[in-house]
Design an enzyme around this catalytic site. Structure first.
Site, PDB file in Angstrom:
ATOM      1  N   ASP A  22       1.800  13.628   8.933  1.00 54.67           N
ATOM      2  CA  ASP A  22       2.676  13.282   7.808  1.00 54.67           C
ATOM      3  C   ASP A  22       1.932  12.517   6.713  1.00 54.67           C
ATOM      4  O   ASP A  22       1.844  11.291   6.730  1.00 54.67           O
ATOM      5  CB  ASP A  22       3.905  12.493   8.284  1.00 54.67           C
ATOM      6  CG  ASP A  22       5.060  12.705   7.307  1.00 54.67           C
ATOM      7  OD1 ASP A  22       4.904  13.520   6.375  1.00 54.67           O
ATOM      8  OD2 ASP A  22       6.103  12.052   7.460  1.00 54.67           O
ATOM      9  N   GLY A  61      14.804  15.065   7.430  1.00 57.68           N
ATOM     10  CA  GLY A  61      15.633  15.249   6.238  1.00 57.68           C
ATOM     11  C   GLY A  61      15.138  16.350   5.319  1.00 57.68           C
ATOM     12  O   GLY A  61      15.850  16.780   4.408  1.00 57.68           O
ATOM     13  N   ARG A  62      13.910  16.782   5.527  1.00 61.41           N
ATOM     14  CA  ARG A  62      13.417  17.910   4.723  1.00 61.41           C
ATOM     15  C   ARG A  62      12.488  18.799   5.532  1.00 61.41           C
ATOM     16  O   ARG A  62      11.664  19.521   4.999  1.00 61.41           O
ATOM     17  CB  ARG A  62      12.715  17.423   3.468  1.00 61.41           C
ATOM     18  CG  ARG A  62      11.554  16.482   3.708  1.00 61.41           C
ATOM     19  CD  ARG A  62      10.778  16.328   2.430  1.00 61.41           C
ATOM     20  NE  ARG A  62       9.896  15.188   2.475  1.00 61.41           N
ATOM     21  CZ  ARG A  62       9.010  14.919   1.526  1.00 61.41           C
ATOM     22  NH1 ARG A  62       8.917  15.703   0.489  1.00 61.41           N
ATOM     23  NH2 ARG A  62       8.245  13.865   1.622  1.00 61.41           N
ATOM     24  N   LYS A  77       7.838  21.092   6.216  1.00 62.55           N
ATOM     25  CA  LYS A  77       8.103  20.017   5.264  1.00 62.55           C
ATOM     26  C   LYS A  77       8.540  20.706   3.975  1.00 62.55           C
ATOM     27  O   LYS A  77       7.802  21.547   3.447  1.00 62.55           O
ATOM     28  CB  LYS A  77       6.822  19.208   5.043  1.00 62.55           C
ATOM     29  CG  LYS A  77       7.017  17.894   4.311  1.00 62.55           C
ATOM     30  CD  LYS A  77       5.740  17.064   4.409  1.00 62.55           C
ATOM     31  CE  LYS A  77       5.905  15.694   3.780  1.00 62.55           C
ATOM     32  NZ  LYS A  77       4.681  14.894   3.900  1.00 62.55           N
ATOM     33  N   ARG A 132       8.379  11.466  17.730  1.00 63.86           N
ATOM     34  CA  ARG A 132       7.929  10.243  17.067  1.00 63.86           C
ATOM     35  C   ARG A 132       8.383   9.016  17.852  1.00 63.86           C
ATOM     36  O   ARG A 132       9.365   9.096  18.605  1.00 63.86           O
ATOM     37  CB  ARG A 132       8.549  10.173  15.663  1.00 63.86           C
ATOM     38  CG  ARG A 132       8.237  11.372  14.796  1.00 63.86           C
ATOM     39  CD  ARG A 132       9.446  11.752  13.943  1.00 63.86           C
ATOM     40  NE  ARG A 132       9.247  13.047  13.286  1.00 63.86           N
ATOM     41  CZ  ARG A 132       8.768  13.195  12.055  1.00 63.86           C
ATOM     42  NH1 ARG A 132       8.483  12.151  11.335  1.00 63.86           N
ATOM     43  NH2 ARG A 132       8.610  14.393  11.548  1.00 63.86           N
ATOM     44  N   ASP A 136       8.407   6.133  12.324  1.00 62.85           N
ATOM     45  CA  ASP A 136       8.800   7.551  12.322  1.00 62.85           C
ATOM     46  C   ASP A 136       7.625   8.450  11.955  1.00 62.85           C
ATOM     47  O   ASP A 136       7.752   9.670  11.980  1.00 62.85           O
ATOM     48  CB  ASP A 136       9.967   7.795  11.362  1.00 62.85           C
ATOM     49  CG  ASP A 136       9.700   7.262   9.967  1.00 62.85           C
ATOM     50  OD1 ASP A 136       9.473   6.049   9.831  1.00 62.85           O
ATOM     51  OD2 ASP A 136       9.690   8.062   9.012  1.00 62.85           O
ATOM     52  N   ASN A 137       6.489   7.846  11.620  1.00 62.50           N
ATOM     53  CA  ASN A 137       5.294   8.649  11.338  1.00 62.50           C
ATOM     54  C   ASN A 137       4.256   8.515  12.456  1.00 62.50           C
ATOM     55  O   ASN A 137       3.086   8.848  12.262  1.00 62.50           O
ATOM     56  CB  ASN A 137       4.682   8.251   9.994  1.00 62.50           C
ATOM     57  CG  ASN A 137       5.518   8.775   8.825  1.00 62.50           C
ATOM     58  OD1 ASN A 137       6.301   9.693   8.987  1.00 62.50           O
ATOM     59  ND2 ASN A 137       5.358   8.175   7.661  1.00 62.50           N
TER      60      ASN A 137
END
Ligand code: AMP
Ligand code: MG
Length: 482
Positions: free
Chosen positions: A270, A95-96, A116, A189, A260-261
Site C-alpha cells: 500500500d 473502501g476502494r 486499488k 492486515r 491497516d497498512n
C-alpha cells in the site's frame, strides 16, 4: 490460463454460505467508461500462470473483473479497522479495493490479487472508490524499486487507465483515473484483527488466526490453542522487524504506517505518499500531512513496534497477554539482527560476524553526519570495493577522517559473490535512484504529453539493477528468519 495457473480461493471459506460477516462483504466492481492497458507485469504473471493471456483477456480480468477460472466468483471487500496516526478509526475497510482472486506461485505461496481504485464499497465513506493514474504509476515505481533493493514487497500486477475525471485535494484536478491490481502475500492486515477485537468476537479472531497459520505460517506446530496464537504473533514480530530493517536499508520511507497498512505476512504494501531518502536523515518525512514526523525515516521501527503492540492487544482476546508481551519484547533484538542482515546484504558482504551490527551503526552514523548520498554509498561500496569508491562522484565524502573507521570495518568484512560487480549495472557512474524529482519527471511526461517512455526507461534501469544485485527479495521461506 497457463498450465502453472493454480487457483486457490481460500478467504471466502472463512464463512459458511451467505454473507461474509464478520470478515468481508461481497461487492461489485465499478463500470469504467474506458480501459487503456498501461502496465502488465509479465515477470510475475509468468510466476502465477497468467502470462499467456491476450491483452483483451487481461483487460477483461483486471479492468472489468470477470472472475478467473475456478477462483472467487465475486470480489470481496475485506473488513478492517485501524489506528491511523495512532487514533483508532472504526470506519475504514476496503473502501476502494477488494480481493479479486487467490492463487499459488511457483514456490507454493498463497498470493492474493487485490485491487486499488475498483469502485465503491460499503467502506467508501465519502470517497469515490477510485485511484488516480498518478497514484497507480507511483505504486508501480515503488514496488519495482523495492523489490530490486531487496525488500519483501507486494508487486504491481496491472494498471489500466479508466477514463474518468477525479477530484482530488493533493493533485491537480480533474485527475486521470486508473485501476491497479496488486499481487501480494495476503491482505490480512493487523487492522482486521483489531476490528474483530472491537466487536469482541473471540471466535472470529481465532478463525482468522488459524487462517494465517494454515496459509502463511504452516511451520507453527504447537497444538495448544493459546500457544499457537502466541507463536503466530512471535512470527509476525520477527517478519515485521525484518521489514522495518529492509525499508531502512533501502532508504525508503513508507509514509503511512497505520495498522491497516501492516500485513500479517510482514510484506510491505500500500504505497501512497512514499519517498526514498536522498540522505540518511532520520527526520526525513514522506507524507505532507505527517506534520510531526511520526512516520519519518528514522522512526519506522518504532512505528511498526507500536503497531505490533496493537495487534498483540487484539490477540489477547484469545491468548495469554503476558506471553504475547514477552513475544513483543524480542522486537528490539530482532530488529538489530535484521538491520545487520539487511545492510550487509545491501553492501554485498557476508553476514555472521559478531560485529555486524556495530559496522552498520558506524556506517549509518557517518552517513547521517556527512549527508553522503544514500543510494550512491551502497553502490560505491558494494562488495567492499575500494577501487570503485575511489572513482565515485562521491569520493570526497570518503576522503574525510570521519570515514576512516567506517572504511576499516567495511573492508574487514568478507565479500559475498563479488562477480556481481562484472554486471552491466555496476559499470554506470551513478546508481539507479527514485528520488522525488525523478518521480515527478516521470509523471510530468505522462501528464503533459502522454509520453510513457520515461517511465518505461526507468523500469528498464530498475530491472538491470535487480538482476545485478540478485537479492531475490521475493524468495519466501517458511523457515524462521533467525
Ligand atoms: P489508505 O490511506 O490508502 O491506506 O486508506 C485508508 C482508508 O481510506 C481505507 O479504508 C481506504 O479504503 C479508504 N480510502 C482511501 N481513498 C479512498 C477513496 N478514494 N474512496 C474510498 N475510500 C478510500
Ligand atoms: Mg491502506
Amino acid at each position: 490460463m497457463d498450465e502453472n495457473y493454480q487457483p486457490a480461493p481460500a478467504f471466502d471459506r472463512l464463512v459458511q454460505d451467505g454473507d461474509g460477516a464478520p470478515f468481508f462483504d461481497r461487492v461489485s466492481p465499478a463500470n469504467f467508461p474506458e480501459h487503456k492497458l498501461r502496465y502488465r507485469n509479465r515477470r510475475w504473471a509468468g510466476r502465477v500462470g497468467l502470462a499467456g493471456l491476450s491483452d483483451e483477456a487481461w483487460t477483461d480480468h483486471f479492468g472489468r473483473f470477470h472472475a478467473l477460472p475456478d477462483n472467487l466468483q465475486a470480489p470481496l471487500a475485506i473488513r478492517y479497522h485501524g489506528h491511523q496516526f495512532r487514533a483508532y478509526n472504526p470506519e475504514i475497510g476496503d473502501g476502494r479495493g477488494f480481493l479479486f482472486a487467490q492463487l499459488r506461485d511457483d514456490q507454493g505461496r498463497l498470493l492474493d490479487l487485490g485491487t486499488k481504485g475498483s469502485g465503491q464499497t460499503p467502506y467508501s465513506r465519502f470517497g469515490d472508490g477510485r485511484l488516480t493514474l498518478k497514484g497507480g504509476v507511483r505504486e508501480i515505481l515503488a514496488t519495482e524499486m523495492l523489490e530490486a533493493l531487496g525488500v519483501y514487497t507486494s508487486k504491481s500486477f496491472s494498471l489500466i487507465e479508466t477514463g474518468e475525471a477525479l477530484q482530488r485535494n493533493d493533485e491537480p484536478s480533474p485527475a486521470r483515473s486508473a485501476v491497479l491490481v496488486r499481487l501480494s502475500h495476503s491482505h490480512v492486515r493487523f487492522g482486521a484483527f483489531q476490528r474483530l477485537a472491537y466487536e469482541k468476537d473471540a471466535a472470529a479472531i481465532k478463525r482468522l488466526a488459524e487462517y494465517c497459520i494454515e496459509n502463511f505460517y504452516p511451520e507453527i506446530s504447537d497444538e495448544n490453542n493459546e500457544d499457537r496464537v502466541v507463536a503466530l504473533f512471535r512470527a509476525v514480530v520477527v517478519r515485521t522487524a525484518m521489514l522495518a530493517a529492509q525499508w531502512m536499508a533501502a532508504g525508503f520511507v513508507h509514509g503511512v504506517l497505520n495498522t491497516d497498512n501492516m500485513n500479517m505476512t510482514g510484506e510491505s504494501f500500500d504505497y501512497g505518499p512514499w519517498r526514498f531518502a536522498p540522505i540518511a536523515d532520520p527526520e526525513f518525512t514522506a507524507a505532507y500531512f505527517d506534520q510531526t514526523g511520526l512516520y519519518a525515516f528514522g522512526r519506522q521501527a518504532e512505528a511498526t513496534a507500536w503497531n505490533l503492540a496493537q495487534l498483540g492487544g487484539a490477540l489477547a482476546h484469545i491468548a495469554d497477554a503476558d506471553a504475547l508481551t514477552d513475544a513483543l519484547r524480542c522486537f528490539g533484538d530482532d530488529y538489530e539482527r535484521a538491520m545487520a542482515a539487511q545492510y550487509f546484504k545491501r553492501l554485498g558482504l557476508k553476514p555472521g560476524g559478531a560485529d555486524d551490527y556495530a559496522t552498520v551503526k558506524a556506517l549509518l552514523g557517518w552517513m547521517t553526519a556527512s549527508g553522503a548520498p544514500y543510494e550512491q554509498v551502497f553502490y560505491d561500496w558494494f562488495c567492499g570495493s575500494q577501487s570503485r569508491a575511489n572513482e565515485s562522484p562521491a569520493r570526497d565524502f570518503y576522503a574525510t577522517p570521519d570515514f576512516a573507521p567506517v572504511r576499516e570495518k567495511l573492508l574487514a568484512a568478507e565479500v559475498d559473490d563479488p562477480e556481481r560487480l562484472e554486471r552491466a549495472y555496476f559499470q554506470r557512474a551513478q546508481p539507479c535512484t527514485m528520488l522525488i524529482d525523478e518521480v515527478e519527471a516521470i509523471w510530468s511526461a505522462i501528464a503533459d504529453r502522454d509520453d510513457w517512455s520515461v517511465f518505461e526507461e526507468k523500469l528498464g534501469a530498475i530491472a538491470e539493477m535487480r538482476e545485478a544485485y540478485e537479492f531475490k527479495a521475493s524468495e519466501y521461506s517458511a523457515e524462521p528468519l533467525f
